[in-house]
Design a protein around this motif. Structure first.
Motif, PDB file in Angstrom:
ATOM      1  N   PHE A  11       0.851  -1.186   0.000  1.00 16.20           N
ATOM      2  CA  PHE A  11       0.000   0.000   0.000  1.00 16.20           C
ATOM      3  C   PHE A  11       0.894   1.246   0.000  1.00 16.20           C
ATOM      4  N   PRO A  12       0.590   2.224  -0.864  1.00 18.53           N
ATOM      5  CA  PRO A  12       1.462   3.398  -0.930  1.00 18.53           C
ATOM      6  C   PRO A  12       1.516   4.177   0.393  1.00 18.53           C
ATOM      7  N   ILE A  13       2.726   4.497   0.825  1.00 20.76           N
ATOM      8  CA  ILE A  13       2.918   5.394   1.979  1.00 20.76           C
ATOM      9  C   ILE A  13       4.321   5.997   1.819  1.00 20.76           C
ATOM     10  N   THR A  14       4.438   7.296   2.010  1.00 22.38           N
ATOM     11  CA  THR A  14       5.755   7.918   1.828  1.00 22.38           C
ATOM     12  C   THR A  14       6.597   7.745   3.096  1.00 22.38           C
ATOM     13  N   GLU A  60       5.329  10.144   5.698  1.00 24.91           N
ATOM     14  CA  GLU A  60       4.087   9.692   6.346  1.00 24.91           C
ATOM     15  C   GLU A  60       4.386   8.569   7.327  1.00 24.91           C
ATOM     16  N   ASN A  77       9.653  12.245   0.366  1.00 26.10           N
ATOM     17  CA  ASN A  77       8.317  12.120  -0.220  1.00 26.10           C
ATOM     18  C   ASN A  77       8.190  10.948  -1.174  1.00 26.10           C
ATOM     19  N   ASN A 110       7.502   7.054  -2.171  1.00 23.18           N
ATOM     20  CA  ASN A 110       6.704   5.930  -1.719  1.00 23.18           C
ATOM     21  C   ASN A 110       7.649   4.831  -1.216  1.00 23.18           C
ATOM     22  N   VAL A 116     -10.471   1.706  -3.498  1.00 18.73           N
ATOM     23  CA  VAL A 116      -9.117   1.684  -2.920  1.00 18.73           C
ATOM     24  C   VAL A 116      -8.171   0.915  -3.853  1.00 18.73           C
ATOM     25  N   MET A 131      -4.901   2.587  -5.462  1.00 20.14           N
ATOM     26  CA  MET A 131      -3.551   2.051  -5.212  1.00 20.14           C
ATOM     27  C   MET A 131      -2.709   2.022  -6.487  1.00 20.14           C
ATOM     28  N   GLY A 163      -1.948   6.101  -6.690  1.00 15.29           N
ATOM     29  CA  GLY A 163      -1.544   6.879  -5.510  1.00 15.29           C
ATOM     30  C   GLY A 163      -0.056   6.747  -5.254  1.00 15.29           C
ATOM     31  N   TRP A 164       0.555   7.807  -4.724  1.00 12.46           N
ATOM     32  CA  TRP A 164       1.988   7.773  -4.427  1.00 12.46           C
ATOM     33  C   TRP A 164       2.249   7.919  -2.927  1.00 12.46           C
ATOM     34  N   SER A 165       1.188   8.144  -2.168  1.00 14.87           N
ATOM     35  CA  SER A 165       1.326   8.250  -0.710  1.00 14.87           C
ATOM     36  C   SER A 165       0.023   7.747  -0.097  1.00 14.87           C
ATOM     37  N   PHE A 166       0.021   7.598   1.223  1.00 13.34           N
ATOM     38  CA  PHE A 166      -1.208   7.148   1.884  1.00 13.34           C
ATOM     39  C   PHE A 166      -2.322   8.164   1.678  1.00 13.34           C
ATOM     40  N   LYS A 167      -1.945   9.437   1.868  1.00 18.64           N
ATOM     41  CA  LYS A 167      -2.940  10.509   1.768  1.00 18.64           C
ATOM     42  C   LYS A 167      -3.516  10.576   0.349  1.00 18.64           C
ATOM     43  N   THR A 175      -3.566   8.320  -1.976  1.00 23.36           N
ATOM     44  CA  THR A 175      -4.320   7.108  -2.319  1.00 23.36           C
ATOM     45  C   THR A 175      -5.719   7.159  -1.713  1.00 23.36           C
ATOM     46  N   ARG A 207       3.944   5.064 -11.462  1.00 23.98           N
ATOM     47  CA  ARG A 207       3.009   5.860 -10.684  1.00 23.98           C
ATOM     48  C   ARG A 207       3.028   7.281 -11.196  1.00 23.98           C
ATOM     49  N   LYS A 216       5.748  12.933  -9.576  1.00 27.30           N
ATOM     50  CA  LYS A 216       5.491  14.072  -8.705  1.00 27.30           C
ATOM     51  C   LYS A 216       6.795  14.788  -8.410  1.00 27.30           C
ATOM     52  N   VAL A 245       9.410  16.220  -5.927  1.00 25.49           N
ATOM     53  CA  VAL A 245       9.810  15.961  -4.548  1.00 25.49           C
ATOM     54  C   VAL A 245      10.546  17.196  -4.047  1.00 25.49           C
TER      55      VAL A 245
END
Lengths: 224, 294
Positions: free
Chosen positions: A89-92, A95, A124, A126, B217, B221, B224-228, B230, B282, B285, B287
């Motif tokens: 699951f994507p998370i940076t 984060e 930032n 992933n 979701v 996925m 998305g590149w981050s939890f937020k 996504t 993905r 973006k 950075v």
């Protein structure tokens, strides 16, 4: 943090892995745990982390039984592989470090640690896109974020480059000098980068040796 | 046809209610869905839905025994049973630590069996279609308020415990080291999920609940590149599906729940295809270099 282990015995089913292991560490002690594969190093670490329930023997943190111990956030942990981490699951990185931090941990502290570990530019990114070494450095930063009183490190630099490993050990030494107790599992035969105070050697027949730095160096014939 | 949809939306109460309910569910379903996906519990919504259905069938049965209150308020028993189902899943999960999906099969089977028994005893099997496939267009004012209160509850829990919920979901085994009471977290999350699943049941039906939570979701996925990002993309996809689902339901008369879920799947297919064509990268973006002295 003070650690007291009394007659710790642990078995997976019928297979005994640790038997009557006892040791005592004071605040600021630095113990290197070594032994061959299957000698129980990771089992010992999991017992210290409360991931393996201690049924026979006892572990005390600051005189408090591990079963009643509450201050788990004061323990920083790095394993060789974060096998339980959900990578898909994507998370940076930012984060991940943010959700793992306590309220008192400042963003500037996170950034400084990332910078020192040479992964500030990954802030930032992933986590899924990181290499094994970058991921490990991220986990190392996390273990040091919440001003730990004890560090439990299971082969923490196994997949990390030499420079990052040097910074890592230097930081561990600095934290240790401030009174942080360190338990580190290491396969390396020489520990020149570590300011260790004790060595715990586990054997496959479940015997063990718990020696001071001086005794260990004397036995190994290492010059001071 | 589109214009008449917008006109009707503000003139016909039932359509307005359905849209409000859909918009709220479009936020909370993927929000919880993202946590469910991370925790690899994608079947949980189906499982809880089946147990919620037991509560509804018991309500219908009680109404035939001379308790008419339960006929109009079947959702309340649905929520209670869903919570019971959720707690049963947690209980079985602990018995089969390495085969966690077994717990869901046990509870889903029991839920289906008990629902069939009580629907049959209540002799109201005619309403079964609505509960299987949902009927957001017939949603009552009370249910819209219930959905609203549920959303407030979920929002508050995420506001207060969001950090812990996310951290524990990524590393459940290390929850203790993050200062989280694992048992309390598991139970709280399961109760929250049970309530949301129950309110979803009336709108999209027991067979389509998990698609409303999981498919947006799954699509997000991919990009998305981050939890937020996504989670936000999942909510956007979900809202688009609610809007187009209601529009097509109103325009061509297909069941609303089925239409919403079909648009969800369509979006997933479109996103997957685009991603494949663009070479599995993905969304790029920038950075930014962070400021060390914030």
């Amino acid at each position: 943090m003070q650690i007291d282990v009394h007659n710790l015995t642990y078995a997976y089913g019928q297979k005994l892995v640790l038997q009557n292991l006892s040791l005592s560490l004071q605040r600021g002690d630095y113990v290197v745990v070594r032994g061959k594969n299957g000698s129980g190093k990771s089992t010992f670490v999991k017992c210290l982390l409360g991931l393996n329930a201690v049924k026979s023997g006892m572990i005390f943190y600051n005189h408090q039984d591990i079963n009643n111990f509450k201050d788990w956030t004061s323990i920083g942990y790095v394993s060789q592989k974060m096998e339980d981490f959900n990578y898909e699951f994507p998370i940076t990185v930012n984060e991940y470090l943010s959700v793992s931090s306590l309220r008192r941990t400042r963003q500037s502290d996170r950034l400084r640690m990332l910078d020192k570990m040479g992964i500030l530019e990954l802030l930032n990114q992933n986590i899924n896109n990181l290499s094994g070494g970058e991921l490990q450095r991220t986990f190392i930063v996390r273990s040091m974020l919440n001003q730990p009183k004890m560090l439990i490190l299971d082969e923490p630099t196994a997949s990390v480059d030499v420079k990052s490993a040097e910074f890592f050990f230097q930081t561990v030494n600095e934290l240790n000098a401030q009174g942080v107790t360190v338990v580190i599992v290491s396969h390396h035969d020489t520990f020149e980068r570590m300011n260790y105070t004790h060595v715990l050697t586990l054997h496959s027949d479940m015997s063990f040796e718990f020696e001071t730095r001086e005794r260990h160096r004397q036995k190994e014939g290492i010059q001071s | 046809m589109t214009l008449s949809f917008f006109t009707d939306l503000f003139q016909q109460d039932f359509l307005f209610r359905a849209m409000i309910a859909g918009v709220i569910l479009g936020i909370i379903a993927p929000l919880l869905g993202s946590i469910v996906v991370i925790r690899r519990l994608s079947f949980i919504a189906d499982t809880l839905g089946h147990f919620s259905l037991v509560g509804i069938s018991v309500s219908l049965f009680l109404s035939t025994l001379g308790f008419p209150y339960f006929l109009d308020h079947s959702l309340y028993l649905g929520i209670i049973f869903s919570v019971v189902g959720g707690l049963m899943v947690e209980l079985f999960r602990r018995s089969y630590k390495n085969y966690k999906e077994i717990s869901m099969v046990i509870v889903i089977s029991l839920g289906a069996a008990l629902s069939a028994i009580f629907f049959s005893l209540s002799k109201k099997t005619g309403s079964l279609f609505n509960y299987l496939f949902g009927s957001i267009l017939t949603i009552t004012n009370d249910s819209v308020w219930l959905i609203f209160y549920t959303a407030i509850l979920v929002g508050l829990l995420f506001l207060i415990f969001g950090k812990q919920i996310i951290a524990v979901s990524f590393e459940e085994a290390k929850a203790k080291l993050l200062g989280v009471n694992v048992n309390l977290f598991q139970i709280l999350f399961m109760v929250m999920l049970s309530v949301v699943v129950s309110v979803l049941l009336e709108s999209v039906g027991v067979l389509l609940i998990s698609s409303m939570m999981i498919i947006p979701v799954a699509a997000a996925m991919k990009v998305g590149w981050s939890f937020k990002s996504t989670t936000i993309i999942a909510i956007v996809f979900s809202e688009l599906s609610v809007f187009f689902g209601l529009w097509s339901s109103h325009s061509i008369g297909v069941p609303s729940g089925a239409a919403i879920v079909s648009f969800n799947v369509l979006l997933l297919l479109v996103v997957s295809t685009i991603k494949k064509l663009r070479g599995n990268k993905r969304i790029p973006k920038d950075v930014p270099t962070p400021n060390l002295f914030d």
